[in-house]
Write a protein that holds these residues in place. Structure first.
Motif, PDB file in Angstrom:
ATOM      1  N   GLU A   1       0.974  -1.024   0.234  1.00 44.62           N
ATOM      2  CA  GLU A   1      -0.261   0.263   0.299  1.00 44.62           C
ATOM      3  C   GLU A   1       0.502   1.378   0.332  1.00 44.62           C
ATOM      4  O   GLU A   1       1.780   1.198   0.835  1.00 44.62           O
ATOM      5  CB  GLU A   1      -0.903   0.051   1.385  1.00 44.62           C
ATOM      6  CG  GLU A   1      -2.272   1.134   0.601  1.00 44.62           C
ATOM      7  CD  GLU A   1      -2.855   0.310   1.936  1.00 44.62           C
ATOM      8  OE1 GLU A   1      -3.486  -0.378   2.630  1.00 44.62           O
ATOM      9  OE2 GLU A   1      -3.000   1.892   2.919  1.00 44.62           O
TER      10      GLU A   1
ATOM     11  N   ASP B   1      -1.663   7.847  -0.856  1.00 45.53           N
ATOM     12  CA  ASP B   1      -3.178   7.886  -2.058  1.00 45.53           C
ATOM     13  C   ASP B   1      -2.206   8.117  -2.407  1.00 45.53           C
ATOM     14  O   ASP B   1      -2.450   9.487  -3.159  1.00 45.53           O
ATOM     15  CB  ASP B   1      -4.080   8.507  -1.506  1.00 45.53           C
ATOM     16  CG  ASP B   1      -4.700   7.161  -0.536  1.00 45.53           C
ATOM     17  OD1 ASP B   1      -4.619   6.158   0.183  1.00 45.53           O
ATOM     18  OD2 ASP B   1      -6.037   8.033   0.513  1.00 45.53           O
ATOM     19  N   GLY B   2      -3.205   7.706  -4.100  1.00 46.42           N
ATOM     20  CA  GLY B   2      -3.200   9.067  -4.909  1.00 46.42           C
ATOM     21  C   GLY B   2      -1.214   8.343  -6.223  1.00 46.42           C
ATOM     22  O   GLY B   2      -1.099   8.932  -7.064  1.00 46.42           O
TER      23      GLY B   2
ATOM     24  N   ASP C   1      -8.774   1.323  -7.898  1.00 44.60           N
ATOM     25  CA  ASP C   1      -8.872   1.429  -6.608  1.00 44.60           C
ATOM     26  C   ASP C   1      -8.947   2.608  -6.557  1.00 44.60           C
ATOM     27  O   ASP C   1      -8.252   3.477  -6.758  1.00 44.60           O
ATOM     28  CB  ASP C   1      -7.630   1.009  -7.045  1.00 44.60           C
ATOM     29  CG  ASP C   1      -7.503   1.769  -5.188  1.00 44.60           C
ATOM     30  OD1 ASP C   1      -7.918   1.719  -4.117  1.00 44.60           O
ATOM     31  OD2 ASP C   1      -5.723   0.980  -5.221  1.00 44.60           O
TER      32      ASP C   1
ATOM     33  N   ARG D   1      -8.935   4.922  -3.834  1.00 41.96           N
ATOM     34  CA  ARG D   1      -7.229   5.499  -3.330  1.00 41.96           C
ATOM     35  C   ARG D   1      -6.142   5.384  -4.407  1.00 41.96           C
ATOM     36  O   ARG D   1      -5.355   6.342  -4.238  1.00 41.96           O
ATOM     37  CB  ARG D   1      -7.578   4.702  -1.957  1.00 41.96           C
ATOM     38  CG  ARG D   1      -8.116   5.037  -1.307  1.00 41.96           C
ATOM     39  CD  ARG D   1      -8.116   4.966   0.020  1.00 41.96           C
ATOM     40  NE  ARG D   1      -6.644   4.762   0.646  1.00 41.96           N
ATOM     41  CZ  ARG D   1      -5.899   3.626   1.336  1.00 41.96           C
ATOM     42  NH1 ARG D   1      -7.033   2.328   1.650  1.00 41.96           N
ATOM     43  NH2 ARG D   1      -4.526   4.115   1.486  1.00 41.96           N
ATOM     44  N   ASP D   2      -6.598   4.786  -5.525  1.00 38.69           N
ATOM     45  CA  ASP D   2      -4.860   4.476  -5.951  1.00 38.69           C
ATOM     46  C   ASP D   2      -4.004   4.489  -4.733  1.00 38.69           C
ATOM     47  O   ASP D   2      -3.227   5.218  -5.067  1.00 38.69           O
ATOM     48  CB  ASP D   2      -5.201   5.459  -6.987  1.00 38.69           C
ATOM     49  CG  ASP D   2      -3.831   5.253  -7.879  1.00 38.69           C
ATOM     50  OD1 ASP D   2      -3.117   4.985  -8.290  1.00 38.69           O
ATOM     51  OD2 ASP D   2      -3.014   6.781  -8.158  1.00 38.69           O
ATOM     52  N   ALA D   3      -4.003   3.525  -4.046  1.00 40.03           N
ATOM     53  CA  ALA D   3      -3.311   2.725  -3.405  1.00 40.03           C
ATOM     54  C   ALA D   3      -2.543   1.903  -3.450  1.00 40.03           C
ATOM     55  O   ALA D   3      -1.299   1.078  -2.210  1.00 40.03           O
ATOM     56  CB  ALA D   3      -3.358   3.163  -2.017  1.00 40.03           C
TER      57      ALA D   3
END
Lengths: 424, 424
Positions: A351, A354-355, A383, A385-387
């Motif tokens: 993880e 974010d982004g 996703d 949160r793009d995480a």
């Protein structure tokens, strides 16, 4: 995951990451961490299959395995995997070479036929929705997408899907017909479902009378540590809770013997078995029983599977340990990443802030390291949160894997510090 | 088929038939002529497969056959069957162990997805109908029944389906989406389609833009005589006629190597191939390539298939000759039966007087001889004339087969003369 850095420290870290990335890109690597494929050395462990069943033509009950017939599969192979998959042998079918096919076909038969307990074919209902614990397995989501089944994400916890959310959604919405579960060493988090999760899944009240748990027990025997995680027996729990037809259990020997030429299994209640067999009887004159006999001769019994999986573990464990070692050494304490420490299965989930996930994957690809597309772990590849990044350490050789992991951590540092810099 | 008998002669023949039947019943036989299964001796011809591919792990292009991947199947196997099935190798896919599965799946994908040229999914259309040449193959009809596809019978001629009827039905009814064809040594008549039939199928005007010919070339290499029947190339004819996407070609090695563990093939136009591959990609991570490599090593090339099929013929021909000999000796000139004389394939069709087929099958069963249920050769198991019986001579040993045929002809005489007597 956020730690504060002074502006000077941040500038220094970013500069170091840029230099490391330039050096990485200059190496012209070509490495692939995309898919959970066994490495050739893992497949070599099963090479005795290549010469089997030699001159044996008959199963234990005298069945000529070369001819048509036997829609349930060979009893002796079902016996072996009954223990592995926690399904009584008489409720377990041994079928083709892919459990994904069985999941696909169960959806097809539920869409075009009437499931036990259903009021109509799913195709005749206005909406059909599945709960999708996220992060999850992209091929499950692709099946929903292909059949127009709405996907409702449910957050994963360290005990499995968030059961408060699951219970609420299945209770209030009769269009929710199913949930995807990889209950042990889950793809991609490595999470194993707690006993409480299993008993709540079995006992919960569903608005849909034909609700099904797609229990993809893909990593039932795929331990990576001395702690061999066991999960509760969902099939038994459903029966005890008065919901005997709630569960479809799927499994296969794809990541036990040969990924392309294994045997897939389906386990369920007598009513569901009758339903699938009736559908299969229209489609097939029986599975490849020669390959099933081959597997019986090679694996022998459930103990044989366990011994074989210990040999698989010996090949995989150093790879997973390297992933942990490199993540810790390069990203530990940076506040740029968290990751899972699976005790089995095929994946590590990383993880990033974010982004940042898409950008990390893009930068890695530019440096010759192919990762599973960011977002693949979520419905429609999105996703929010793009995480989330899925790491699949099994296929590359040890050196390649370690290089790829160093490269990946470089990309995380680069993208993470760039983001911090931009925000500063 | 009707010949006049004097009342005395009829009474004598009936009495003789009754005595023969009593003697037959007293023997307590247990014989089975139901299904087109290869005999064990036929399967023995391929026993070298049981020890293959020994220590070979790679296909010609270096593919590790043990791992995931390769949705099209091994190129070298597609090359071998390209000639057998009259489909260019690049338009032929090598897939699982059953062509019936492929037919099922093509129906599923057309129902739940949009075929090239289609305006919508079939499941969204009010009616979907298939033309069913009769007598035909019960498993084709069972697939239609299972998916609620209406079946429209079309009479078979000695050149294939009655093309005047076919052309009229496909031209006037846009709900007619397909036709089932077993074009060579058809199940159960043994008829092979004439060149004119093939070219009319390719060129006819269809009201449905997404009409498909399900070309089940199950007996492409299954000759029983020196005259090796060749049929015209439908795929090429469709392309030449401007209907390139009209045909799905199906075939398998089930009755070449192992009936339960062979390889199935799908051939079609590039657009249809793309369509099927896109659907298969959601369902599977590739077919069993180890089994495909096994077949490459065993069959070698198209000439290898031909040599192998000559060995199959040597085992089957005496059985088919016995069927003809016994039918002629016992029923020739009685006016009670007509039968086909197939030059290949797996079946003989026996036609008895109208209204007699079910009773013949019932009497045979009572005497211990199990036949395919009368009517199985027609949609919904309903032969309106109740006259057609399918004989499957392949599985029993020569002695059993001859006993069963003597018994069957006894039942035909008994039931046929009883009917004449009742009408007299």
């Amino acid at each position: 995951m956020t730690t504060e850095l002074s502006q000077d420290t941040l500038a220094g870290e970013l500069e170091r990451a840029r230099q490391d990335y330039a050096a990485l890109a200059a190496r012209g690597l070509s490495l692939d961490l995309t898919r959970g494929k066994p490495a050739p050395e893992q497949l070599d462990l099963s090479d005795d299959l290549l010469g089997l069943p030699r001159d044996l033509r008959s199963a234990a009950d005298g069945t000529d395995v070369r001819n048509y017939g036997n829609l349930k599969g060979l009893p002796e192979l079902r016996e072996i995997f009954a223990e592995v998959l926690q399904v009584p042998a008489e409720q377990l079918l041994a079928l083709g070479n892919s459990s994904l096919e069985l999941m696909h076909d169960c959806l097809v038969h539920a869409l075009l036929g009437v499931l036990p307990g259903a009021e109509s074919r799913w195709v005749d209902q206005e909406r059909v929705a599945f709960l999708c614990p996220v992060p999850g397995y992209d091929r499950h989501f692709a099946l929903c997408e292909r059949f127009g089944i709405e996907m409702i994400p449910v957050p994963m916890t360290s005990d499995g899907p968030d059961m408060d959310v699951v219970e609420r959604l299945v209770a209030e919405d009769p269009a929710v017909k199913g949930i995807w579960c990889v209950p042990k060493y889950s793809n991609p988090t490595g999470v194993s479902y707690s006993d409480e999760t299993v008993s709540r899944l079995a006992a919960m009240t569903t608005a849909a009378p034909d609700f099904r748990i797609f229990w993809d027990n893909a990593y039932a025997a795929h331990h990576l540590t001395d702690e061999q995680v066991e999960i509760a027996d969902l099939l038994a729990a459903c029966e005890a809770a008065g919901n005997p037809d709630r569960t479809f259990v799927f499994g296969s020997s794809s990541k036990i013997t040969f990924a392309g030429a294994g045997v897939a299994f389906f386990g369920s209640s007598p009513a569901n078995l009758t339903w699938l067999l009736a559908n299969n009887a229209k489609r097939s004159i029986g599975p490849d029983k020669v390959n099933q006999l081959r597997h019986v001769l090679f694996l022998r019994d459930a103990a044989g599977v366990r011994e074989h999986m210990a040999r698989q573990r010996a090949l995989l464990q150093p790879k997973f340990e390297a992933v942990q070692r490199i993540l810790e050494a390069e990203l530990g304490g940076t506040g740029l990443a968290r990751w899972t420490e699976p005790k089995g299965g095929y994946f590590v989930t990383l993880e990033v802030p974010d982004g940042c996930a898409k950008e990390v994957v893009r930068r890695a690809a530019e440096a010759g390291i192919v990762l599973t597309p960011a977002g693949a772990t979520h419905p429609h590849g999105d996703d929010p949160r793009d995480a989330t990044i899925r790491i699949a350490p099994s296929y590359p050789g040890q050196d390649d894997l370690e290089q790829a992991m160093h490269g990946l951590t470089t990309c995380v540092r680069l993208v993470g510090y760039e983001q911090k810099q931009a925000a500063a």
